[in-house]
Design an enzyme around this catalytic site. Structure first.
Site, PDB file in Angstrom:
ATOM      1  N   GLY A  33       0.793  -1.234   0.000  1.00  0.00           N
ATOM      2  CA  GLY A  33       0.000   0.000   0.000  1.00  0.00           C
ATOM      3  C   GLY A  33       0.823   1.281   0.000  1.00  0.00           C
ATOM      4  O   GLY A  33       0.291   2.366  -0.205  1.00  0.00           O
ATOM      5  N   GLU A  34       2.151   1.160   0.237  1.00  0.00           N
ATOM      6  CA  GLU A  34       2.976   2.376   0.217  1.00  0.00           C
ATOM      7  C   GLU A  34       3.135   2.885  -1.210  1.00  0.00           C
ATOM      8  O   GLU A  34       3.088   2.116  -2.166  1.00  0.00           O
ATOM      9  CB  GLU A  34       4.365   2.081   0.806  1.00  0.00           C
ATOM     10  N   GLN A  90     -10.312  22.073   9.069  1.00  0.00           N
ATOM     11  CA  GLN A  90      -9.916  21.917  10.487  1.00  0.00           C
ATOM     12  C   GLN A  90      -8.838  22.956  10.781  1.00  0.00           C
ATOM     13  O   GLN A  90      -7.631  22.669  10.762  1.00  0.00           O
ATOM     14  CB  GLN A  90      -9.412  20.492  10.743  1.00  0.00           C
ATOM     15  N   HIS A 122     -10.386  27.515   2.320  1.00  0.00           N
ATOM     16  CA  HIS A 122     -11.527  27.699   3.220  1.00  0.00           C
ATOM     17  C   HIS A 122     -11.335  28.913   4.134  1.00  0.00           C
ATOM     18  O   HIS A 122     -12.217  29.757   4.250  1.00  0.00           O
ATOM     19  CB  HIS A 122     -11.743  26.432   4.042  1.00  0.00           C
ATOM     20  N   ASP A 160     -24.107  33.105   2.469  1.00  0.00           N
ATOM     21  CA  ASP A 160     -24.038  33.768   3.779  1.00  0.00           C
ATOM     22  C   ASP A 160     -23.080  34.954   3.674  1.00  0.00           C
ATOM     23  O   ASP A 160     -22.357  35.103   2.687  1.00  0.00           O
ATOM     24  CB  ASP A 160     -23.592  32.790   4.880  1.00  0.00           C
ATOM     25  N   LYS A 183     -29.520  35.056   7.690  1.00  0.00           N
ATOM     26  CA  LYS A 183     -30.443  34.239   8.506  1.00  0.00           C
ATOM     27  C   LYS A 183     -31.086  35.146   9.525  1.00  0.00           C
ATOM     28  O   LYS A 183     -30.411  35.907  10.210  1.00  0.00           O
ATOM     29  CB  LYS A 183     -29.674  33.128   9.212  1.00  0.00           C
ATOM     30  N   ASP A 209     -20.469  29.655  -3.895  1.00  0.00           N
ATOM     31  CA  ASP A 209     -19.907  29.273  -2.591  1.00  0.00           C
ATOM     32  C   ASP A 209     -18.530  28.643  -2.822  1.00  0.00           C
ATOM     33  O   ASP A 209     -18.144  28.384  -3.965  1.00  0.00           O
ATOM     34  CB  ASP A 209     -20.858  28.285  -1.895  1.00  0.00           C
ATOM     35  N   SER A 213     -21.047  20.353  -0.323  1.00  0.00           N
ATOM     36  CA  SER A 213     -20.799  19.036   0.262  1.00  0.00           C
ATOM     37  C   SER A 213     -22.083  18.196   0.187  1.00  0.00           C
ATOM     38  O   SER A 213     -22.275  17.444  -0.765  1.00  0.00           O
ATOM     39  CB  SER A 213     -20.317  19.236   1.693  1.00  0.00           C
TER      40      SER A 213
HETATM   41  C1  R5P Z   1     -19.172  26.320   4.789  1.00  0.00           C
HETATM   42  O1  R5P Z   1     -18.340  26.881   5.515  1.00  0.00           O
HETATM   43  C2  R5P Z   1     -18.948  26.264   3.336  1.00  0.00           C
HETATM   44  O2  R5P Z   1     -18.639  27.533   2.838  1.00  0.00           O
HETATM   45  C3  R5P Z   1     -20.141  25.703   2.580  1.00  0.00           C
HETATM   46  O3  R5P Z   1     -21.228  26.609   2.677  1.00  0.00           O
HETATM   47  C4  R5P Z   1     -20.554  24.367   3.112  1.00  0.00           C
HETATM   48  O4  R5P Z   1     -19.468  23.482   3.170  1.00  0.00           O
HETATM   49  C5  R5P Z   1     -21.669  23.769   2.244  1.00  0.00           C
HETATM   50  O5  R5P Z   1     -22.054  22.536   2.786  1.00  0.00           O
HETATM   51  P1  R5P Z   1     -23.346  21.754   2.291  1.00  0.00           P
HETATM   52  O6  R5P Z   1     -23.242  21.582   0.811  1.00  0.00           O
HETATM   53  O7  R5P Z   1     -23.264  20.457   3.043  1.00  0.00           O
HETATM   54  O8  R5P Z   1     -24.550  22.552   2.688  1.00  0.00           O
END
Ligand code: R5P
Length: 279
Positions: A33-34, A90, A122, A160, A183, A209, A213
């Site tokens: 696996g290396e 993180q 990020h 946001d 919000k 954005d 995810s």
């Molecule tokens: C958050 O900090 C990011 O900028 C995205 O808004 C976030 O990762 C989106 O996640 P999801 O698609 O799960 O809503």
């Protein structure tokens, strides 16, 4: 001279077409696996292109092994272009005993690389953990070019306030209005989300954005825009870190979904390769 690791293979052909000189590299796995890496030739200055999507740890190890091989062969200056930087979320300790993972990875890369280029990191403040020159690149030009025709005189929105700079960068290239969702708590159990200071009625909207995810953020924003009478709703992001089924869910909720190819996915229709070649 460019070396492309396995996390950059999807960009290789385009980089070559755009005039990049690619160095051959052999990458394989030992039976245990290396990773095994072998770079052909000796070069003074080399750029390594390697995105660190799944399997993140393997792509990070490759970045280190390729750099070690290049230094061994006499390279004096090494640049890393890491379109998607794993562990970037993180960026602080939330429970005692945790690492600042993005710092650990940046420091490790800093042992070998003089310069680091990342797309839409990020938290751009974390670039300070890299000991050399570190640059956060914007995909705004590529996203704006891709949606220009369909968006017309529309509006660019960030999901946001924190993402407003991203919407602004795209909107300014297109010469259109921009804003962000906010919000608002309307009862102890209900939070309302709505765009601030813009009227979306009858207008096409592009939501921008950094990451998609699960797709939840984009779907919620798109559904709201529909109820407010918006025209077509387009969705763009730099990194398509799609959870299982997310592409399908988002695609169903919007008129078009397109992300850049920092990560190769079926929705990665916007290329950052021209930005890489421009560096
Ligand atoms: C958050 O900090 C990011 O900028 C995205 O808004 C976030 O990762 C989106 O996640 P999801 O698609 O799960 O809503």
């Amino acid at each position: 001279m460019i070396v492309v690791g396995s996390g950059g293979k999807h960009l290789e052909e385009e980089l070559r077409k755009l005039g990049g000189s690619l160095i051959e590299v052999e990458i394989k796995k030992f039976p245990d696996g290396e990773k095994y890496v072998r770079v052909s030739g000796s070069f003074r200055e080399v750029t390594v292109v390697q995105s660190t999507f799944v399997p993140q740890d393997e792509h990070i190890i490759e970045l280190l092994l390729i750099a070690d091989a290049l230094r061994e062969n006499g390279a004096e200056k090494l640049k890393a272009i890491v379109p998607y930087f794993a562990y970037s979320r993180q960026d602080r300790v939330t429970k005692e005993g945790e690492p600042v993972s993005v710092r650990a990875v940046m420091r490790a890369l800093g042992i070998y690389y003089d310069e680091l280029y990342i797309f839409d990191l990020h938290n751009p403040e974390t670039l300070r953990f890299f000991p050399g020159k570190a640059v956060n690149l914007s995909p705004a030009r590529a996203i704006a070019d891709y949606f220009e025709e369909n968006l017309g005189e529309g509006i660019v929105l960030a999901p946001d306030r924190g993402a407003l700079m991203r919407a602004k960068a795209v909107a300014e290239r297109l010469g259109v209005e921009y804003s962000h969702f906010e919000k608002k708590r309307i009862s102890p159990t209900e939070v309302q989300m709505k765009p601030v200071d813009v009227d979306v009625k009858g207008k096409n909207v592009l939501i921008v954005d950094d990451i998609i995810s699960t797709g939840g953020t984009m779907i919620k924003a798109a559904n709201l825009l529909r109820t407010m009478g918006a025209g077509k709703v387009f969705v763009a992001a730099t990194h398509g870190v799609f959870a299982e089924g997310a592409i399908e869910r988002v695609s169903k909720a919007v008129d078009e979904l397109a992300v850049t190819n920092t990560i190769p996915t079926p929705a990665s229709r916007i290329s950052i390769a021209p930005e890489i070649v421009r560096l």
